[in-house]
Design a protein around this motif. Structure first.
Motif, PDB file in Angstrom:
ATOM      1  N   ARG A  95       0.808  -1.220   0.000  1.00 23.25           N
ATOM      2  CA  ARG A  95       0.000   0.000   0.000  1.00 23.25           C
ATOM      3  C   ARG A  95       0.843   1.274   0.000  1.00 23.25           C
ATOM      4  N   SER A  96       2.158   1.151   0.064  1.00 23.77           N
ATOM      5  CA  SER A  96       3.027   2.323   0.088  1.00 23.77           C
ATOM      6  C   SER A  96       3.006   3.022  -1.274  1.00 23.77           C
ATOM      7  N   PRO A  97       3.171   4.339  -1.306  1.00 20.11           N
ATOM      8  CA  PRO A  97       3.138   5.079  -2.580  1.00 20.11           C
ATOM      9  C   PRO A  97       4.249   4.626  -3.519  1.00 20.11           C
ATOM     10  N   GLY A  98       3.891   4.446  -4.775  1.00 23.16           N
ATOM     11  CA  GLY A  98       4.874   4.128  -5.810  1.00 23.16           C
ATOM     12  C   GLY A  98       5.142   2.661  -6.011  1.00 23.16           C
ATOM     13  N   VAL A  99       4.666   1.778  -5.123  1.00 21.37           N
ATOM     14  CA  VAL A  99       4.931   0.347  -5.242  1.00 21.37           C
ATOM     15  C   VAL A  99       3.961  -0.255  -6.252  1.00 21.37           C
ATOM     16  N   HIS A 100       4.491  -0.848  -7.321  1.00 24.39           N
ATOM     17  CA  HIS A 100       3.666  -1.486  -8.344  1.00 24.39           C
ATOM     18  C   HIS A 100       3.544  -2.986  -8.130  1.00 24.39           C
ATOM     19  N   ASP A 101       4.638  -3.607  -7.756  1.00 23.14           N
ATOM     20  CA  ASP A 101       4.628  -5.057  -7.609  1.00 23.14           C
ATOM     21  C   ASP A 101       5.553  -5.442  -6.465  1.00 23.14           C
ATOM     22  N   LEU A 102       5.315  -6.641  -5.935  1.00 21.72           N
ATOM     23  CA  LEU A 102       6.067  -7.116  -4.777  1.00 21.72           C
ATOM     24  C   LEU A 102       6.302  -8.612  -4.935  1.00 21.72           C
ATOM     25  N   VAL A 103       7.532  -9.033  -4.709  1.00 23.08           N
ATOM     26  CA  VAL A 103       7.900 -10.445  -4.806  1.00 23.08           C
ATOM     27  C   VAL A 103       8.420 -10.895  -3.447  1.00 23.08           C
ATOM     28  N   ARG A 104       7.792 -11.924  -2.884  1.00 21.34           N
ATOM     29  CA  ARG A 104       8.230 -12.479  -1.604  1.00 21.34           C
ATOM     30  C   ARG A 104       9.178 -13.644  -1.865  1.00 21.34           C
ATOM     31  N   VAL A 146      17.184 -19.966  -2.546  1.00 21.75           N
ATOM     32  CA  VAL A 146      16.113 -18.983  -2.675  1.00 21.75           C
ATOM     33  C   VAL A 146      14.812 -19.727  -2.942  1.00 21.75           C
ATOM     34  N   GLY A 147      13.841 -19.530  -2.079  1.00 18.50           N
ATOM     35  CA  GLY A 147      12.500 -20.027  -2.327  1.00 18.50           C
ATOM     36  C   GLY A 147      11.626 -18.868  -2.765  1.00 18.50           C
ATOM     37  N   ALA A 148      11.042 -18.963  -3.971  1.00 15.19           N
ATOM     38  CA  ALA A 148      10.348 -17.820  -4.548  1.00 15.19           C
ATOM     39  C   ALA A 148       8.968 -18.212  -5.029  1.00 15.19           C
ATOM     40  N   ASP A 149       8.054 -17.225  -5.033  1.00 14.05           N
ATOM     41  CA  ASP A 149       6.773 -17.384  -5.709  1.00 14.05           C
ATOM     42  C   ASP A 149       7.049 -17.276  -7.203  1.00 14.05           C
ATOM     43  N   LEU A 150       6.984 -18.376  -7.903  1.00 14.36           N
ATOM     44  CA  LEU A 150       7.515 -18.433  -9.263  1.00 14.36           C
ATOM     45  C   LEU A 150       6.834 -17.465 -10.227  1.00 14.36           C
ATOM     46  N   LEU A 183       8.699 -26.015  -0.346  1.00 13.40           N
ATOM     47  CA  LEU A 183       9.440 -26.040   0.909  1.00 13.40           C
ATOM     48  C   LEU A 183       8.500 -26.214   2.081  1.00 13.40           C
ATOM     49  N   SER A 184       9.072 -26.555   3.221  1.00 15.05           N
ATOM     50  CA  SER A 184       8.262 -26.659   4.428  1.00 15.05           C
ATOM     51  C   SER A 184       7.751 -25.289   4.827  1.00 15.05           C
ATOM     52  N   ALA A 185       6.722 -25.280   5.663  1.00 12.43           N
ATOM     53  CA  ALA A 185       6.117 -24.003   6.070  1.00 12.43           C
ATOM     54  C   ALA A 185       7.139 -23.101   6.744  1.00 12.43           C
ATOM     55  N   ARG A 186       8.029 -23.696   7.540  1.00 13.84           N
ATOM     56  CA  ARG A 186       9.024 -22.883   8.235  1.00 13.84           C
ATOM     57  C   ARG A 186      10.069 -22.346   7.260  1.00 13.84           C
ATOM     58  N   ALA A 187      10.542 -23.191   6.339  1.00 12.81           N
ATOM     59  CA  ALA A 187      11.567 -22.762   5.388  1.00 12.81           C
ATOM     60  C   ALA A 187      11.011 -21.784   4.365  1.00 12.81           C
ATOM     61  N   ALA A 188       9.687 -21.820   4.129  1.00 11.43           N
ATOM     62  CA  ALA A 188       9.092 -20.967   3.102  1.00 11.43           C
ATOM     63  C   ALA A 188       8.728 -19.583   3.610  1.00 11.43           C
ATOM     64  N   ARG A 189       8.881 -19.343   4.901  1.00  6.85           N
ATOM     65  CA  ARG A 189       8.538 -18.006   5.413  1.00  6.85           C
ATOM     66  C   ARG A 189       9.425 -16.954   4.772  1.00  6.85           C
ATOM     67  N   PRO A 190       8.832 -15.887   4.221  1.00  8.40           N
ATOM     68  CA  PRO A 190       9.637 -14.898   3.471  1.00  8.40           C
ATOM     69  C   PRO A 190      10.617 -14.151   4.363  1.00  8.40           C
ATOM     70  N   THR A 191      11.805 -13.981   3.862  1.00 10.17           N
ATOM     71  CA  THR A 191      12.827 -13.197   4.564  1.00 10.17           C
ATOM     72  C   THR A 191      13.162 -11.906   3.826  1.00 10.17           C
ATOM     73  N   ALA A 192      12.654 -11.763   2.586  1.00  4.56           N
ATOM     74  CA  ALA A 192      12.957 -10.563   1.813  1.00  4.56           C
ATOM     75  C   ALA A 192      11.801 -10.254   0.879  1.00  4.56           C
ATOM     76  N   LEU A 193      11.642  -8.966   0.594  1.00  4.41           N
ATOM     77  CA  LEU A 193      10.657  -8.489  -0.376  1.00  4.41           C
ATOM     78  C   LEU A 193      11.403  -7.715  -1.456  1.00  4.41           C
ATOM     79  N   LEU A 194      11.122  -8.037  -2.705  1.00  2.00           N
ATOM     80  CA  LEU A 194      11.708  -7.333  -3.842  1.00  2.00           C
ATOM     81  C   LEU A 194      10.612  -6.490  -4.473  1.00  2.00           C
TER      82      LEU A 194
END
Length: 907
Positions: A591-600, A619-623, A712-723
């Protein structure tokens, strides 16, 4: 000769004023260039010294405590301030030039080199280890500190090695960490005596904490937790007690092994880049050469020296050497354009006065006398103008050297003074009353011109080949290599001049069969252009090529920084936590101004394939969104379906393996068979490499694995970064939304960080100025050529109007007559610029100027074509040509034909 000069200046004041303006402007630009280079190189050197820690840049000379066999009073006298001050003066006198010393930040004194344990139980012991202190009696404390509490230390009477108590001060940071207050007493173990009592009389704050006085020995300003050798993690506090300089003899009886020292801070204001070799020699001399020998002879025979200032100079010189060849290319291109325009101005003036000079020769004027008069005529105008341009340059840009600026302005003035006389002398060697018209389509080039052109072709080929083989890194000082872009432009211009008549001849015949007269007449007029149009075309093509080349360099620098920043961040912004991100953070950020897309993404930096000794980031990513980000950034785009967690291998034991994307190094190590990866949390996952890419947005480096986060497992899949992807992202808004949960990194901030030195920003400004100068001289060359033929065109238009030519037809005639040469110059400039960039790209490395330090993952930054730099100058030439021709036709239409005919006849 004086009457001649006065008469000519009165007869053509406009031409004289235009020449003066051209010479003044060109001389000013030529003189500014070396001063601008000196200015930003000096700023870069001072920036490098200022950024380095004073512990590295200060020259520290030291000597052990006096010989223990000496009488006690002689040992005490050796550390007293009076003796150290005399030795300090001799040290300053021995510093070789051009290295300057900042006396305000330099100092001397005595200090302990070993740090014995204190016996006071009230000092903090975080790991049960007693605190230790360093005793320093440094000159100048009162000038560099403000008293926060109490007073500065002083001595009562004469202090000796047996004095039981001395006074000291501590900094506020030391007092806070070691719980010291004004009035506290600290006992320092002695040798063959009772412990020395040090009474703290004041708490002080540094006036300039980053200055060399405080930062050459960082412990003076702040204490440190020092680990005990061989113990992990036990540490002890180490702080500094600042004694009065007169109390230095008390150090001789402590267990601290005292020494004398003299520290010299370099004066940044006296450092000049062109003296870097001499500066390095001066530091080497003072560190282990004649300078140190002189100090040992005059001051102290046991003195040693230590500094890393020479390393700072070497690092700066390496950066400067990498940028200088690129600047030489820009200077050579801009200088060539300016020289060609000056020669063109002289050639056009000689062509305009052809009848006058031919008549003078026919009436008996000698060639030598005529040349001398023309030299005097131009010198009266050019010399004051050149001096004015030089003065403006000296005032505009401060720099230590004036020799190069003076030489550049003198060269410009000399070319301006000699261009007209030499061109006139060459054209009027033989006495002629009537001269045949030298049309471009009918005049054959002379043998000497052919030889000169072939010589230029050979030089250009040699310069291009040398630059491609050696690159700019090895071409500093090689003027031929620096001239490569300009030589290519000159050769292309001469080739186009030879080819120019061919299309005109081909078009003239079909145009003659048209019903209208304008097309045929404009082509005939363009074909009968004088051969003096060679210089305008040469000036235009050289200027356009220089502008295109310089613009591509600037565009390449910007592109390299953008790519390196994008490779570091992975997107327009990156939010990363050491552990996992809060569950609500992605929605807040979206919801921040200027953000178009977000990748967890979840990044496990501790993942170890096959329980090996080295880790590989997993890296575990939402493909879906991650594949789109990789495609947008160009960092390892991949088909999403290949990595889907539901996709399986051909069966058998491979059916449970997660498809993975890997770096080439990881793929070479583990192959394409399934292998086990132990995650940082202790769990395991089996992966199989199905795709190989050199880069990926989430992590940088030569080792990585990317898998579907859904596998990945639920614990390993928890996001640590947002792009994040977006326009005009605001760092403050993102950091406010993130809070303390993670760190925020923006690509724009990362990009700004690559401009690490005034060397880079200064070089960019020089290149920008070179591009602007090239474009400006292109416009000037075009205007000079059009103004030279303006009277003839106006008179022709007036005659044709008496025969029934309409105003619209006259306007089309002037435009069509001007277009062939302008179109030739624009097209030739565009093609030559493109060819020059592609020819020289293998030898041009922009990494140094773009990033200051090579970014291993970003690779080499080569020169690439910039469409805007290629097309904008060429389009400007065409538009300006059409505009001037249309304006000329409109203006001539406002005046009567009879007046124009008389004006044309008078000319």
């Amino acid at each position: 000769m004086a009457p001649w000069v006065r008469t000519r200046l009165r007869a053509a004041p406009g031409a004289a004023g235009a020449l003066a303006l051209l010479v003044a402007l060109t001389a000013c630009l030529a003189a500014v260039f070396p001063r601008a280079v000196d200015h930003y190189e000096d700023a870069g050197l001072r920036h490098a010294v200022d950024r380095a820690n004073p512990a590295r840049t200060s020259v520290q000379l030291y000597a052990p405590q006096p010989d223990l066999l000496l009488p006690q009073h002689l040992r005490e006298d050796a550390v007293r301030p009076e003796t150290l001050a005399r030795q300090y003066a001799k040290v300053l006198a021995a510093v070789p030039g051009p290295l300057g010393v900042d006396r305000g930040q330099s100092t001397y004194g005595a200090r302990t080199t070993d740090h014995p344990e204190t016996t006071d139980p009230w000092l903090p012991r975080p790991y049960g280890l007693p605190a230790r202190v360093s005793l320093v009696a440094q000159q100048g404390l009162a000038d560099h500190a403000r008293v926060r509490a109490g007073r500065l230390p002083r001595t009562t009477g004469e202090v000796t090695a047996t004095t039981p108590e001395v006074e000291a001060a501590v900094t506020a940071e030391t007092a806070r960490s070691l719980r010291i207050k004004a009035g506290s007493v600290i006992h320092v173990p002695g040798v063959d005596r009772e412990p020395l009592a040090v009474r703290v009389t004041g708490i002080v704050a540094p006036r300039d904490p980053s200055g060399a006085f405080w930062s050459t020995q960082p412990l003076l300003r702040a204490p440190a937790l020092v680990p005990l050798p061989g113990a992990d993690p036990p540490k002890y506090w180490l702080g500094t007690l600042l004694l009065a300089p007169e109390a230095a003899p008390a150090l001789l009886s402590t267990a601290g092994i005292p020494e004398r020292y003299w520290q010299l801070a370099p004066a940044a204001g006296s450092l000049h880049a062109h003296e870097t070799p001499r500066l390095k020699s001066a530091v080497a001399s003072l560190e282990a050469g004649p300078g140190l020998r002189n100090v040992r002879t005059t001051a102290e025979s046991l003195m040693q020296a230590n500094t890393e200032l020479d390393d700072v100079f070497t690092s700066y010189d390496r950066l400067r050497t990498g940028i200088a060849p690129l600047i030489a290319v820009a200077a050579s291109g801009a200088g060539t354009v300016a020289a060609v325009v000056l020669l063109m101005a002289g050639g056009l003036a000689a062509d305009r006065r052809r009848s006058e000079l031919a008549l003078l020769r026919a009436r008996g004027a000698s060639l030598r006398g005529l040349t001398a008069r023309l030299v005097a005529e131009t010198a009266v105008v050019a010399l004051p103008a050149g001096a004015l341009g030089l003065a403006a340059a000296l005032l505009a840009v401060p720099a230590p050297r004036t020799g190069y600026a003076l030489a550049a302005a003198a060269a410009v003035t000399a070319v301006a003074c000699l261009a007209l006389p030499l061109r006139a002398a060459a054209a009027h060697r033989a006495v002629r009353v009537h001269t045949d018209r030298a049309d471009l389509t009918s005049t054959r080039p002379s043998r000497r011109r052919t030889i000169a052109e072939l010589t230029l072709l050979v030089l250009a080929a040699g310069a291009v080949e040398t630059l491609r083989r050696r690159g700019t890194s090895g071409s500093a000082g090689d003027q031929l290599v620096s001239l490569a872009p300009a030589l290519v432009a000159v050769v292309a211009a001469l080739a186009l001049v030879r080819l120019h008549p061919l299309p005109l001849r081909a078009l003239a015949r079909p145009a003659g069969r048209l019903r209208g007269v304008v097309g045929h007449l404009s082509l005939a007029r363009a074909g009968r252009t004088s051969v003096s149009a060679v210089l305008p075309l040469l000036a235009l093509l050289t200027a356009l090529t220089t502008a295109a080349f310089g613009g591509s360099v600037l565009a390449g620098v910007g592109e390299a920084r953008d790519r390196a920043a994008l490779l570091t961040v992975g997107a327009d912004a990156r939010i990363e936590a050491a552990d996992t991100l809060p569950a609500t953070l992605p929605d807040r950020i979206r919801r921040s101004p200027g953000v178009h897309d977000l990748v967890r993404v979840s990044i496990d930096h501790m993942a170890r394939p096959q329980d090996g000794p080295s880790s590989v980031p997993l890296v575990g990513a939402d493909l879906g969104t991650y594949a789109g980000l990789a495609a947008r950034t160009g960092f390892g785009p991949f088909p999403e379906r290949k990595l889907k967690a539901t996709a399986r291998a051909d069966g058998g034991s491979d059916s449970d393996a997660l498809p993975a994307l890997a770096s080439p190094a990881t793929a070479r190590t583990y192959g394409t068979r399934p292998f086990l990866v132990r995650l940082g949390d202790g769990n395991t996952v089996t992966v199989r490499i199905v795709l190989v890419r050199k880069q990926t947005p989430a992590v940088s480096g030569s080792q990585f694995l990317v898998v579907d986060r859904a596998g990945l497992s639920a614990r390993a899949a928890r996001p640590t970064a947002l792009l994040l992807t977006g326009d005009r992202l605001n760092a403050a808004d993102l950091r406010r939304a993130t809070g303390a949960a993670a760190t925020v990194q923006l690509r724009s901030e990362e990009r700004d960080g690559y401009v690490d030195s005034p060397l880079q920003s200064g070089a960019e400004r020089v290149y920008t100025a070179a591009v602007a100068a090239g474009a400006g001289y292109a416009v000037l060359a075009l205007l000079l050529a059009l103004l030279r033929t303006a009277p003839e065109r106006v008179a022709l238009l007036a005659r044709l109007r008496t025969m029934g030519l309409t105003r619209a037809q006259g306007r089309r005639l002037l435009v069509l007559e001007s277009l062939p040469q302008a179109a030739l110059a624009a097209t030739g400039g565009l093609l030559t610029g493109w060819a020059t960039i592609h020819l020289l790209a293998p030898g041009i490395d922009l990494t140094t100027i773009a990033l200051a330090a090579p970014q291993g993952s970003a690779g080499r930054t080569s020169l690439r074509t910039d469409p805007l730099s290629l097309t904008a100058p060429a389009a400007t030439v065409l538009l300006l040509t059409v505009g001037v021709a249309a304006a000329q036709a409109w203006w001539s239409g406002r005046r009567g034909s009879v007046r124009e005919l008389r004006a044309g006849d008078s000319r």
